[in-house]
Design an enzyme around this catalytic site. Structure first.
Site, mmCIF file in Angstrom:
data_model
loop_
_atom_site.group_PDB
_atom_site.id
_atom_site.type_symbol
_atom_site.label_atom_id
_atom_site.label_comp_id
_atom_site.label_asym_id
_atom_site.label_seq_id
_atom_site.Cartn_x
_atom_site.Cartn_y
_atom_site.Cartn_z
ATOM 1 N N HIS A 288 0.792 -1.093 0.101
ATOM 2 C CA HIS A 288 -0.327 0.064 0.341
ATOM 3 C C HIS A 288 1.219 0.801 0.098
ATOM 4 C CE1 HIS A 288 0.503 1.404 4.064
ATOM 5 N NE2 HIS A 288 0.083 0.493 4.666
ATOM 6 N N ASP A 300 5.433 3.354 7.071
ATOM 7 C CA ASP A 300 4.055 2.185 6.981
ATOM 8 C C ASP A 300 3.808 3.282 5.664
ATOM 9 O OD1 ASP A 300 1.698 1.459 7.041
ATOM 10 O OD2 ASP A 300 1.333 1.951 9.214
ATOM 11 N N GLU A 334 -5.537 1.970 1.997
ATOM 12 C CA GLU A 334 -5.228 0.452 3.176
ATOM 13 C C GLU A 334 -5.110 1.281 4.038
ATOM 14 O OE1 GLU A 334 -2.865 -2.012 6.172
ATOM 15 O OE2 GLU A 334 -2.761 0.448 5.506
ATOM 16 N N GLU A 335 -5.274 2.802 4.536
ATOM 17 C CA GLU A 335 -5.654 2.994 6.350
ATOM 18 C C GLU A 335 -6.393 3.136 6.147
ATOM 19 O OE1 GLU A 335 -2.935 2.616 7.612
ATOM 20 O OE2 GLU A 335 -0.913 2.906 7.264
ATOM 21 N N ASP A 363 4.422 -5.414 3.746
ATOM 22 C CA ASP A 363 3.912 -3.417 4.340
ATOM 23 C C ASP A 363 4.703 -3.449 6.048
ATOM 24 O OD1 ASP A 363 1.825 -1.690 5.842
ATOM 25 O OD2 ASP A 363 0.324 -3.509 5.989
ATOM 26 N N HIS A 459 2.103 5.375 13.117
ATOM 27 C CA HIS A 459 0.759 5.933 12.506
ATOM 28 C C HIS A 459 1.144 7.939 13.307
ATOM 29 C CE1 HIS A 459 -1.902 2.991 11.316
ATOM 30 N NE2 HIS A 459 -1.382 3.611 10.477
#
Length: 499
Positions: A288, A300, A334-335, A363, A459
């Site tokens: 992603h 990420d 994706e998130e 990922d 994140h």
């Protein structure tokens, strides 16, 4: 006279002996030279025979992947994020990231490169609040004490008791004894998708869900629900200290509000297909490309996207022999709940699905406090258990050959391989950990810090190039290149995966 005759005879005999010695030495030198010449001739002929009749040994494909190339891609992703509010989310720098990857593919390969467009619906929040109203009064701060779980529904509760659940909520039995009309306080877990736990709480009568971080960190739990979730109650993540306080307090009551509305926007997947290899036997390598709004997402998932891009470029540049077509994919959204990969799989006809032999997923390949994780293919459901196990074994064999420790990790569908598993398509991949906590045993195997988060910038705004562990990035990139070559070279990939 006799003495003179004797000297003459002795001198004559000495000359004969010297000539004999010289003759013997000359013969020996001639024989030695002949042997040396013969040996050289034989060596040259042997070498010539090897050149003519034996294939040269090429270096393995994985050696074509370089640290500098990977870091160049990551630096480009970080530069893009800096131009879009430090984010590469679908509404920030994602489209620019797509354009970068597309330009690299078009400039360095002959692949068929195209975008697959789709719409997404996500929640945009305008305000929130969380207070404890008894037995003490305490206002909590968004971002430090709590966070809104992505795609949480709007809603509010006023002076409602908290009911601690000493479990993840992944099973309805976890809510035995739960009193309807209360707030469910559940524990963070990787056992299931969060929407499953929330659905169980809602079915049991909860009016709001608090997800308690299991990490001794000041930051609140940050997870997400799928944008297509059917959950109807608000969901907040709270930090370890707040979760501990509410769990241990005597009948705490809270009030909370979440105010937001749905927003529909457009995004896309980016796909590149090799010109060679059978189009009836396809290998999909996916990662992603989007980040969360809170940060640039260089681990990420810039890490997986950079590895995927370099694999695609080197497959062409090295003229890798392909029995099977490779389809490289960079998923969007994706998130927001695996939306890009889910849209892709759902758009396939049954005939198109039947041609896909395997999906490899990359990922978060470079967490700073990493584990060297291989998805445990044996956990896949029939009829693809055996083939998924085979994929895991290929990664395993590579790490063993490199004298690198590894561990199998849950194969629970929590990344973009999930939709492929649901379609009974063989899958596998690598991971280095996200917001879970490294155990003492893992610290013994992989180094780093025990009782600390795998990726402390998960994140967050600090998920930059400095957050990337260069060593594990390179090792995973080479493992990804190795399995690509192994699978791409199989004349009968189905039979190979069934071995």
């Amino acid at each position: 006279i006799r003495m003179e005759a004797w000297y003459e005879e002795d001198e004559s005999r000495s000359k004969r002996e010297k000539r004999m010695v010289f003759f013997i030495v000359a013969i020996a030198l001639i024989v030695f030279a002949a042997c040396v010449t013969l040996s050289l001739v034989v060596g040259i002929l042997t070498s010539f025979d090897e050149i003519v009749y034996e294939d040269p040994v090429d270096p393995p494909f994985y050696q074509s992947i370089t640290q500098s190339a990977l870091n160049n891609h990551l630096q480009q992703f970080e530069t893009i994020a800096a131009q879009y509010s430090n984010s590469r989310s679908v509404n920030n720098g994602y489209n620019a990231s797509v354009e970068y990857v597309k330009s690299q593919l078009q400039n360095n390969t002959n692949y068929n490169v195209y975008q697959q467009h789709f719409t997404i619906t996500e929640m945009i929040y305008s305000s929130s609040s969380l207070q404890q109203v008894s037995p003490v009064v305490q206002n909590y701060e968004e971002g430090s004490d709590y966070s809104i779980i992505e795609n949480s529904p709007s809603g509010s509760v006023d002076n409602v008791p908290v009911f601690p659940i000493d479990a993840s909520g992944c099973f309805i039995s976890h809510f035995d004894g739960f009193i309807a009309g209360r707030v469910a306080l559940i524990q963070e877990s990787n056992l299931c998708l969060l929407e499953i736990a929330v659905a169980n709480a809602e079915q049991s009568g909860a009016v709001l869900v608090l997800v308690h971080s299991d990490i001794k960190s000041s930051k609140p739990y940050s997870g997400e629900l799928s944008s297509t979730t059917s959950n109807n109650i608000p969901v907040l993540g709270i930090n370890y200290l707040l979760g501990t306080d509410l769990s241990s307090a005597l009948e705490p009551n809270i009030s909370a509000t979440v105010v937001g509305e749905e927003q529909t926007s457009y995004t896309s997947n980016l796909i590149a297909e090799t010109a060679s290899g059978s189009s009836d036997s396809i290998i999909i390598i996916g990662s992603h490309l989007d980040s969360v709004p809170a940060g640039p997402g260089i681990n990420d998932n810039g890490s997986g996207s950079a590895v995927n891009l370099e694999l695609a470029i080197q497959t062409y540049q090295q003229a890798l022999a392909l029995e099977n077509q490779i389809r490289f994919a960079w998923w969007g959204a994706e998130e927001l709940g695996l939306l890009g990969s889910e849209f892709y799989v759902n758009s396939l006809t049954p005939q198109e699905k039947s041609k896909i032999r395997v999906n490899l997923n990359y990922d978060m390949l470079a967490s700073s406090n990493y584990i060297r994780g291989v998805y445990n293919g044996s956990q896949a459901d029939p009829p693809i258990t055996k083939s998924c196990t085979k994929i895991a074994q290929i990664y395993e064999e590579f790490f063993l050959d490199q004298n690198l420790k590894y561990q199998f990790t849950p194969f629970n569908g929590r990344s973009d391989y999930g939709p492929f598993l649901e379609a009974n398509i063989t899958a596998g991949g690598l991971k280095t950990g996200s917001n879970g906590m490294k155990t003492v045993a893992e610290r013994t195997s992989f180094g780093g810090l025990a009782q600390a988060i795998y990726d402390p910038c998960y994140h967050q705004a600090c998920d930059t190039l400095e957050n990337v562990n260069q060593e594990i990035l390179m090792e995973n990139a080479q493992a990804a290149a190795n399995i690509l070559q192994v699978l791409a070279s199989q004349a009968d990939l189905n039979s190979y995966l069934a071995e």
